[in-house]
Scaffold this motif. Structure first.
Motif: not given
Length: 329
Positions: A174, A176, A180, A219-220, A223, A295
């Protein structure tokens, strides 16, 4: 800071422990930069009490800075709101300035905080993300250190530490700081051995680590890689179904507060929670997520690649942790 304001020359400044301006308590220096008290005692030496005491104070200054940096890192999560965002940003500025001269202290303190203060892991993952956003080199050092610690704890079969460290890397997605895909590869290390295998203490331990990580990464991953997230959740579901009777009626509160679920299968209780959280968009209101406050800072941050994990070899069956009657996340 009070000592610097009292004895220093020039205009006095009014700052807090991060060097930010404030009113009512004049300072000239940040607390971690203030002179050692020993340098201002023993007035018989003339001046402001310097002399031998002044030389000792100067010699002790690096230790004083390191002590102050460690204290700031440890205490940054003491207050969740409304000052947490400002304190994280201010601390990241301080660490960026002093990291090169005190790298070992910063990294050692960071490692200890993640392992010994796991309830603040969201705070420290956010701080790591901010450091990475400010300096990719500094971020790479933090990520590499924590990955080395994870490998060490995994080889030793220290499952409590492994669980917390995997949670840390889940939260780094989350920020960066890692991709992922890197986290998915880590999850596969734990899920692949259990695929199609009969239930065992070893497989249940690995699936538990993966499922508890998914709760923090959902959540990450939703997305960035929704199909891959669903595939890992399905792999965990299939194992739990083979494990036996599923627990019904568990909820997020019982899992986070270690209350016994209605049934003997802790993995099934965790699966119930994962399904409920997934149905709600992977939103967990009970968990403070300060990374959401930054963010924009994380958008252009450098992502770091992770070397592959290896599962431990030669551990006795009794060395594997399995959740019996309740789940502790």
């Amino acid at each position: 800071g009070r000592v610097g304001g009292r004895y220093g020359g020039g205009a006095q400044r009014d700052v807090d422990e991060f060097g930010r301006e404030r009113r009512g308590r004049p300072h000239q220096r940040k607390p971690y930069e203030r002179p050692s008290r020993g340098g201002y005692r023993g007035g018989g030496h003339g001046g402001h009490g310097r002399g031998d005491g002044g030389q000792a104070g100067q010699a002790d200054e690096p230790q004083d800075v390191e002590s102050r940096l460690s204290s700031l890192i440890v205490k940054v999560g003491d207050r969740n709101a409304p000052t947490l965002q400002n304190n994280l940003e201010a601390l990241s500025v301080v660490l960026e300035k002093d990291y090169a001269a005190h790298e070992v202290t910063v990294l050692q303190t960071f490692r200890q905080c993640v392992l010994e203060l796991p309830w603040r892991v969201t705070v420290y993952a956010t701080l790591a993300g901010l450091l990475n956003a400010k300096s990719s080199g500094m971020g790479a050092k933090v990520v590499a250190l924590m990955h080395a610690v994870l490998r060490r704890e995994l080889a030793a079969g220290n499952w409590s530490a492994v669980k917390v460290l995997m949670r840390f890397f889940a939260l780094l997605v989350g920020t960066n700081a890692i991709s992922a895909g890197s986290l998915l590869a880590m999850l596969d290390v734990f899920l692949d051995p259990a695929a199609g295998a009969p239930p065992s203490a070893q497989s249940s331990c690995y699936v538990f680590i993966a499922m508890s990580t998914l709760l923090w990464a959902g959540r990450s991953l939703r997305d960035a890689a929704p199909a891959e997230l669903d595939a890992r959740l399905q792999a965990a579901t299939q194992y739990v179904q083979r494990l036996g009777e599923a627990t019904q009626g568990s909820n997020l509160t019982t899992v986070f507060h270690d209350a016994p679920p209605k049934g003997p299968n802790g993995l099934a209780a965790l699966l119930d929670v994962l399904r409920a959280v997934a149905a709600d968009g992977w939103r967990i209101d009970a968990v403070v997520a300060p990374n959401a406050l930054f963010t924009a800072d994380f958008a252009a941050a450098t992502q770091h690649e992770l070397p592959p994990l290896e599962l431990p070899a030669g551990l006795a069956p009794g060395a594997f942790r399995t959740p019996p009657e309740y789940v502790q996340l």
